[in-house]
Design an enzyme around this catalytic site. Structure first.
Site, mmCIF file in Angstrom:
data_model
loop_
_atom_site.group_PDB
_atom_site.id
_atom_site.type_symbol
_atom_site.label_atom_id
_atom_site.label_comp_id
_atom_site.label_asym_id
_atom_site.label_seq_id
_atom_site.Cartn_x
_atom_site.Cartn_y
_atom_site.Cartn_z
ATOM 1 N N SER A 95 -1.330 0.794 -5.940
ATOM 2 C CA SER A 95 -0.648 2.084 -5.990
ATOM 3 C C SER A 95 -0.671 2.733 -7.375
ATOM 4 O O SER A 95 -0.628 3.962 -7.476
ATOM 5 C CB SER A 95 0.788 1.947 -5.482
ATOM 6 O OG SER A 95 1.451 0.890 -6.133
ATOM 7 N N CYS A 123 0.331 -0.674 3.214
ATOM 8 C CA CYS A 123 0.553 -1.406 1.968
ATOM 9 C C CYS A 123 0.662 -0.443 0.780
ATOM 10 O O CYS A 123 1.637 0.289 0.704
ATOM 11 C CB CYS A 123 -0.526 -2.466 1.793
ATOM 12 S SG CYS A 123 0.026 -3.796 0.733
ATOM 13 N N ARG A 155 7.832 -2.975 -4.702
ATOM 14 C CA ARG A 155 6.429 -3.414 -4.790
ATOM 15 C C ARG A 155 6.360 -4.928 -4.987
ATOM 16 O O ARG A 155 7.228 -5.518 -5.625
ATOM 17 C CB ARG A 155 5.715 -2.719 -5.946
ATOM 18 C CG ARG A 155 5.511 -1.231 -5.695
ATOM 19 C CD ARG A 155 4.777 -0.591 -6.865
ATOM 20 N NE ARG A 155 3.481 -1.203 -7.075
ATOM 21 C CZ ARG A 155 2.963 -1.467 -8.271
ATOM 22 N NH1 ARG A 155 3.636 -1.188 -9.364
ATOM 23 N NH2 ARG A 155 1.785 -2.024 -8.364
ATOM 24 N N HIS A 186 -1.454 -5.049 6.538
ATOM 25 C CA HIS A 186 -2.821 -4.513 6.712
ATOM 26 C C HIS A 186 -3.303 -4.682 8.152
ATOM 27 O O HIS A 186 -3.947 -5.679 8.471
ATOM 28 C CB HIS A 186 -3.789 -5.267 5.789
ATOM 29 C CG HIS A 186 -3.633 -4.944 4.341
ATOM 30 N ND1 HIS A 186 -4.419 -4.010 3.693
ATOM 31 C CD2 HIS A 186 -2.783 -5.424 3.417
ATOM 32 C CE1 HIS A 186 -4.068 -3.933 2.425
ATOM 33 N NE2 HIS A 186 -3.069 -4.782 2.224
ATOM 34 N N GLU A 206 -5.698 -3.328 9.542
ATOM 35 C CA GLU A 206 -7.166 -3.201 9.622
ATOM 36 C C GLU A 206 -7.862 -4.539 9.378
ATOM 37 O O GLU A 206 -9.066 -4.633 9.529
ATOM 38 C CB GLU A 206 -7.644 -2.132 8.617
ATOM 39 C CG GLU A 206 -7.649 -2.545 7.147
ATOM 40 C CD GLU A 206 -6.261 -2.557 6.500
ATOM 41 O OE1 GLU A 206 -5.241 -2.421 7.214
ATOM 42 O OE2 GLU A 206 -6.206 -2.748 5.263
HETATM 43 N N1 GLN Z 1 0.787 -4.594 -4.619
HETATM 44 C C1 GLN Z 1 -0.059 -3.450 -4.429
HETATM 45 C C2 GLN Z 1 0.557 -2.209 -5.040
HETATM 46 O O1 GLN Z 1 1.622 -2.262 -5.555
HETATM 47 C C3 GLN Z 1 -0.324 -3.206 -2.967
HETATM 48 C C4 GLN Z 1 -1.203 -4.281 -2.421
HETATM 49 C C5 GLN Z 1 -1.982 -3.860 -1.222
HETATM 50 O O2 GLN Z 1 -2.164 -2.678 -0.928
HETATM 51 N N2 GLN Z 1 -2.485 -4.834 -0.547
HETATM 52 O O3 GLN Z 1 -0.020 -1.130 -4.998
#
Ligand code: GLN
Length: 203
Positions: free
Chosen positions: A54, A83, A115, A179, A181
């Site tokens: 992110s 996610c 997060r 996820h 997908e």
């Molecule tokens: N920990 C990641 C984040 O903070 C997200 C991980 C993921 O998308 N698998 O953006």
């Protein structure tokens, strides 16, 4: 096949594992189209913000000048975030860690996320999550996943792990901490396509 709107599902292809989403929609007979620029939003029925990172997504999105256009798009088109994509859709993060200063969520979904909410030791895991409207659990892959720590009154919980929400919906917006997908189970992509078709009927 395209959506009832005549347009393909949009995939934000700035960063992350969008390719697996493309494959999931293809398995359902739906075309996707990669979105990296503002003008490309006009070519799609909806948008998927994939998992990834992110902080990076924030930087790339702002560099591409996509923040305002995405907010406008999401006001009337279905968006699904998985996610890191959910982190981007959230109202805010509950993190106090300095490494999180680089994340600027879009504030589309009225929920707060933490997060990497399962800690560093449990980086990734698979768990059967309970779907609210389906008796068969969903095999969910969590990778440095966020936790949903607060939801607003307009938000419906779509799936739970124990008592915690791991998938939430607010009207035409859907956010998943895991996820979908990465497994062969396509039910959540199907659920999103139903949202896309419903929205298409009103356009
Ligand atoms: N920990 C990641 C984040 O903070 C997200 C991980 C993921 O998308 N698998 O953006």
């Amino acid at each position: 096949m395209v959506d009832r709107t005549g347009k393909p599902v949009g995939l934000l292809t700035l960063q992350g594992d969008y390719e697996k989403h493309r494959q999931a929609f293809a398995a359902l007979g739906r075309r996707t189209f990669g979105v990296r620029r503002r003008a490309e939003l006009e070519l799609v029925s909806s948008l998927v913000i994939p998992g990834g990172e992110s902080t990076t997504l924030t930087r790339l999105l702002d560099r591409a000048g996509l923040r305002e256009p995405l907010l406008e798009f999401a006001a009337s088109h279905p968006v699904m975030g998985t996610c890191a994509g959910l982190i981007m859709m959230a109202r805010g993060t509950a993190d106090e860690d300095e490494s999180d200063f680089g994340v600027a969520p879009l504030g589309l979904l009225d929920c707060t996320v933490l997060r990497n909410g399962y800690g560093r030791q449990i980086d990734s895991f698979t768990a059967a999550v309970r779907l609210v409207d389906d008796p068969v659990d969903f095999p969910a892959v969590f990778i440095r996943a966020p936790r949903v720590v607060a939801v607003g009154p307009e938000v419906d919980v779509v799936a739970r792990l124990g008592n915690e929400p791991v998938a939430v919906r607010q009207g035409h917006l859907l956010g998943l901490t895991f996820h979908p997908e990465l497994t062969a189970d396509l039910r959540l992509h199907q659920a999103f396509l139903r949202m896309v078709d419903e929205a298409g009927d009103h356009h």
